[in-house]
Design a protein around this motif. Sequence first.
Motif, short mmCIF file in Angstrom:
data_model
loop_
_atom_site.label_atom_id
_atom_site.label_comp_id
_atom_site.label_asym_id
_atom_site.label_seq_id
_atom_site.Cartn_x
_atom_site.Cartn_y
_atom_site.Cartn_z
N PHE A 85 0.85 -1.19 0.00
CA PHE A 85 0.00 0.00 0.00
C PHE A 85 0.89 1.24 0.00
O PHE A 85 1.92 1.29 0.67
N MET A 86 0.43 2.25 -0.75
CA MET A 86 1.23 3.48 -0.89
C MET A 86 0.34 4.66 -1.23
O MET A 86 -0.85 4.48 -1.54
N THR A 87 0.91 5.85 -1.17
CA THR A 87 0.17 7.06 -1.54
C THR A 87 0.19 7.21 -3.06
O THR A 87 1.00 6.57 -3.74
N LYS A 88 -0.69 8.09 -3.58
CA LYS A 88 -0.68 8.37 -5.02
C LYS A 88 0.67 8.92 -5.45
O LYS A 88 1.22 8.54 -6.47
N GLY A 89 1.17 9.86 -4.68
CA GLY A 89 2.42 10.54 -5.00
C GLY A 89 2.16 11.70 -5.96
O GLY A 89 1.19 11.70 -6.71
N HIS A 90 3.00 12.69 -5.87
CA HIS A 90 2.79 13.90 -6.69
C HIS A 90 4.08 14.69 -6.87
O HIS A 90 5.00 14.59 -6.06
N PHE A 91 4.12 15.49 -7.95
CA PHE A 91 5.06 16.60 -8.07
C PHE A 91 4.34 17.81 -7.47
O PHE A 91 3.13 17.78 -7.26
N HIS A 92 5.06 18.87 -7.19
CA HIS A 92 4.39 20.12 -6.83
C HIS A 92 4.09 20.91 -8.11
O HIS A 92 4.87 20.89 -9.05
N ASN A 93 2.94 21.59 -8.11
CA ASN A 93 2.61 22.47 -9.25
C ASN A 93 3.73 23.47 -9.47
O ASN A 93 4.16 23.69 -10.59
N LYS A 94 4.15 24.09 -8.39
CA LYS A 94 5.34 24.96 -8.46
C LYS A 94 6.51 24.02 -8.21
O LYS A 94 6.83 23.68 -7.06
N ARG A 95 7.11 23.57 -9.30
CA ARG A 95 8.10 22.49 -9.24
C ARG A 95 9.26 22.73 -8.28
O ARG A 95 9.83 21.80 -7.72
N GLU A 96 9.63 24.01 -8.09
CA GLU A 96 10.81 24.30 -7.27
C GLU A 96 10.55 24.14 -5.77
O GLU A 96 11.48 24.17 -4.97
N CYS A 97 9.29 24.00 -5.39
CA CYS A 97 8.96 23.95 -3.96
C CYS A 97 9.38 22.63 -3.31
O CYS A 97 9.07 21.55 -3.79
N ALA A 98 10.07 22.74 -2.19
CA ALA A 98 10.55 21.58 -1.44
C ALA A 98 9.55 21.19 -0.36
O ALA A 98 8.50 21.84 -0.19
N GLU A 99 9.85 20.13 0.36
CA GLU A 99 8.97 19.64 1.43
C GLU A 99 9.81 18.84 2.42
O GLU A 99 10.80 18.22 2.03
N TYR A 100 9.41 18.85 3.67
CA TYR A 100 10.01 17.95 4.67
C TYR A 100 9.05 16.81 4.97
O TYR A 100 7.84 17.05 5.11
N TYR A 101 9.56 15.60 5.10
CA TYR A 101 8.84 14.45 5.65
C TYR A 101 9.65 13.95 6.84
O TYR A 101 10.89 14.05 6.82
N TRP A 102 8.98 13.39 7.84
CA TRP A 102 9.70 12.73 8.94
C TRP A 102 8.89 11.53 9.42
O TRP A 102 7.67 11.56 9.45
N GLY A 103 9.61 10.47 9.76
CA GLY A 103 8.95 9.25 10.22
C GLY A 103 8.48 9.39 11.65
O GLY A 103 9.23 9.86 12.52
N ILE A 104 7.23 9.01 11.91
CA ILE A 104 6.67 9.05 13.27
C ILE A 104 6.54 7.64 13.83
O ILE A 104 6.98 7.35 14.93
N SER A 105 5.92 6.74 13.06
CA SER A 105 5.88 5.34 13.47
C SER A 105 5.75 4.44 12.25
O SER A 105 5.35 4.89 11.18
N GLY A 106 6.11 3.18 12.44
CA GLY A 106 6.05 2.22 11.35
C GLY A 106 7.30 2.25 10.48
O GLY A 106 8.25 3.00 10.75
#
Length: 187
Positions: A85-106
């Motif tokens: 199982f997984m998310t759809k996944g995406h690019f950002h509309n504004k391609r240059e925009c970054a993002e942080y993810y961090w693991g909480i559990s699992g």
Amino acid sequence: MTMKKATERYDLQTGELSGEYASHSRKKLSQLKGVFADGTAFAAMDGEQLVYEVSAHMAVKEGTPGGLFFGTSTIHPGRVGNEYFMTKGHFHNKRECAEYYWGISGEGVLLLMDENRRCTAEQVQPGSLHYIGGYLAHRLINTGESDLVVGACWGSDAGHDYGSIETAGFSARVLCENGKAVLKESH
Ligand code: M6P
Ligand code: ZN
């Protein structure tokens, strides 16, 4: 001067968000048609099955320049055929925009793909921190047997572009082989 009581809440253990600006959405299997490789296995499953849930804290309107959004994704354990199982996944509309993810559990994998369809993958576990640079599509995959819970923070003007992922997918998949998660090129 008065001190305002904090009404917006973030549970540090679970990533649960609540308050005026928190919203919640759910993705059922039936909303993920074409995402998984094994169409036969997909068709045999219950479309009502919950695959993942997203809580988002949006204190400004989507598209606001300079603002931030904050969220928690919970990907439930499961597979379609041998694909986790997984998310759809995406690019950002504004391609240059970054993002942080961090693991909480699992336990899981963060799959990243650049605009030339080159993929890289990072292991996600409690406490892992992932800087997703601009121009990278991102998808979370739950390779464990419990919920994969991941925090996220991204720009309120980044936007989601699902189009190219819906058409061409990612060029790699994470599959279960002999009980182990393996990364496979898929083009
Ligand atoms: C994270 C963030 C959100 C995203 C969500 C689910 O919480 O990246 O912006 O919407 O994961 O991922 P997707 O939109 O790809 O289904
Ligand atoms: Zn994003």
